[in-house]
Design an enzyme around this catalytic site. Structure first.
Site, PDB file in Angstrom:
ATOM      1  N   GLN A 101       0.849  -1.196   0.000  1.00 26.72           N
ATOM      2  CA  GLN A 101       0.000   0.000   0.000  1.00 26.72           C
ATOM      3  C   GLN A 101       0.888   1.251   0.000  1.00 26.72           C
ATOM      4  OE1 GLN A 101      -2.039  -1.676   3.652  1.00 26.72           O
ATOM      5  NE2 GLN A 101      -3.756  -0.615   2.754  1.00 26.72           N
ATOM      6  N   HIS A 119      -1.475   1.409  -4.334  1.00 27.69           N
ATOM      7  CA  HIS A 119      -1.848   2.818  -4.186  1.00 27.69           C
ATOM      8  C   HIS A 119      -0.999   3.710  -5.090  1.00 27.69           C
ATOM      9  CE1 HIS A 119      -3.847   2.154   0.039  1.00 27.69           C
ATOM     10  NE2 HIS A 119      -4.473   1.541  -0.934  1.00 27.69           N
ATOM     11  N   CYS A 156      -0.014  17.981 -23.990  1.00 30.81           N
ATOM     12  CA  CYS A 156      -1.334  18.637 -24.029  1.00 30.81           C
ATOM     13  C   CYS A 156      -1.454  19.845 -23.110  1.00 30.81           C
ATOM     14  CB  CYS A 156      -2.439  17.615 -23.725  1.00 30.81           C
ATOM     15  SG  CYS A 156      -2.546  17.168 -21.967  1.00 30.81           S
ATOM     16  N   SER A 195      -2.913  -1.987   8.823  1.00 32.19           N
ATOM     17  CA  SER A 195      -3.988  -2.189   9.800  1.00 32.19           C
ATOM     18  C   SER A 195      -5.175  -2.905   9.160  1.00 32.19           C
ATOM     19  CB  SER A 195      -4.417  -0.844  10.376  1.00 32.19           C
ATOM     20  OG  SER A 195      -4.737   0.036   9.326  1.00 32.19           O
TER      21      SER A 195
HETATM   22 ZN   LIG Z   1      -1.172  15.390 -21.466  1.00 33.56          ZN
END
Ligand SMILES: [Zn+2]
Length: 255
Positions: A101, A119, A156, A195
């Site tokens: 995790q 995660h 982008c 946990s």
């Molecule tokens: Zn991008």
């Protein structure tokens, strides 16, 4: 069965396919604060504010104001003997899969391979708009070079995130199915420093037990599985795991 590193060593050496699941308690001994503990980081920061998808989308500069120093903090820490012991168990083929995790990369830095990071991981940058990926180094250079501290995608122009899963974001599908596949094959699961309160990872011990597999738990605090654990160790992960490796050595010398 008694609750000792020797019992854990025995359980692991009897297994055909043992897996480990690790959580925050693994890295507290490296100096990384446990988010959920009483003195954890989220007592000082509101996670939904600083580490959420919503903040990332609406206030990326606020998100990065929190996230950028965290990258430096996580890069400055080193693996501890618990990470090294897990890597050693993998090298000896006593442990066959490793699910974590943790996003801190300390397992890989200690020499573990094929770490299933449910995660996400600090090791990369990602664009949520065009799915472009960058290295952590590029991400840091971009963040530090931007007037508002927000790294942006070359392709982008959208703000980049790190590979760490944010609150409100779904967990990486490929890693989650790899974790389930590992659990479905396992006859022993060793839980260290988790946990077992966060789904879906908290379901992995049930998957192993349903098929008759054994469960070992090594945490300082309580877990919902304590009463059904076959081996239950408490105390420092590093101490107990180093002793487990020593117990394996001792039993091999006897044989
Ligand atoms: Zn991008």
């Amino acid at each position: 069965m008694d609750d000792s590193p020797e019992a854990l060593a025995q359980l692991l050496s009897d297994a055909e396919h043992a897996i480990a699941l690790t959580g925050a308690g693994m890295s507290t001994e490296s100096g990384i604060p446990d988010f959920r503990s009483a003195e954890g980081m989220w007592q000082r920061f509101d996670p939904m504010e600083v580490a959420s998808l919503q903040t990332f989308l609406r206030k990326p500069e606020r998100f990065w104001q929190f996230h950028r120093p965290r990258i430096d903090m996580l890069s400055a820490v080193a693996p501890n003997p618990a990470h090294e012991a897990i890597a050693e168990l993998q090298r000896r083929r006593v442990l066959h899969s490793l699910v974590t995790q943790n996003i801190d990369r300390l397992h890989s830095r200690a020499g573990s391979t094929d770490v299933i990071e449910v995660h996400g991981s600090l090791s990369r940058g990602e664009c949520l708009q065009c799915q472009a990926m960058t290295t952590l180094e590029e991400l840091v250079v971009k963040a530090d070079g931007a007037a508002d501290g927000v790294p942006r995608c070359d392709a982008c122009g959208f703000q980049l995130k790190s590979g760490v899963v944010m609150f409100g974001e779904s967990l990486p599908a490929a890693e989650i199915s790899a974790a389930y596949e590992a659990a479905e094959r396992a006859d022993v699961i060793l839980v260290v420093g988790s946990s077992l309160q966060v789904a879906p990872v908290s379901e992995l011990p049930s998957i192993v037990r349903r098929r008759g597999g054994k469960l070992a738990i090594l945490t300082e605090g309580d877990t919902p599985y304590d009463s059904v654990a076959d081996v239950r160790l408490r105390g420092k992960a590093a101490v107990q795991l180093v002793e487990t490796v020593a117990a394996l050595d001792a039993s091999q010398q006897r044989n």
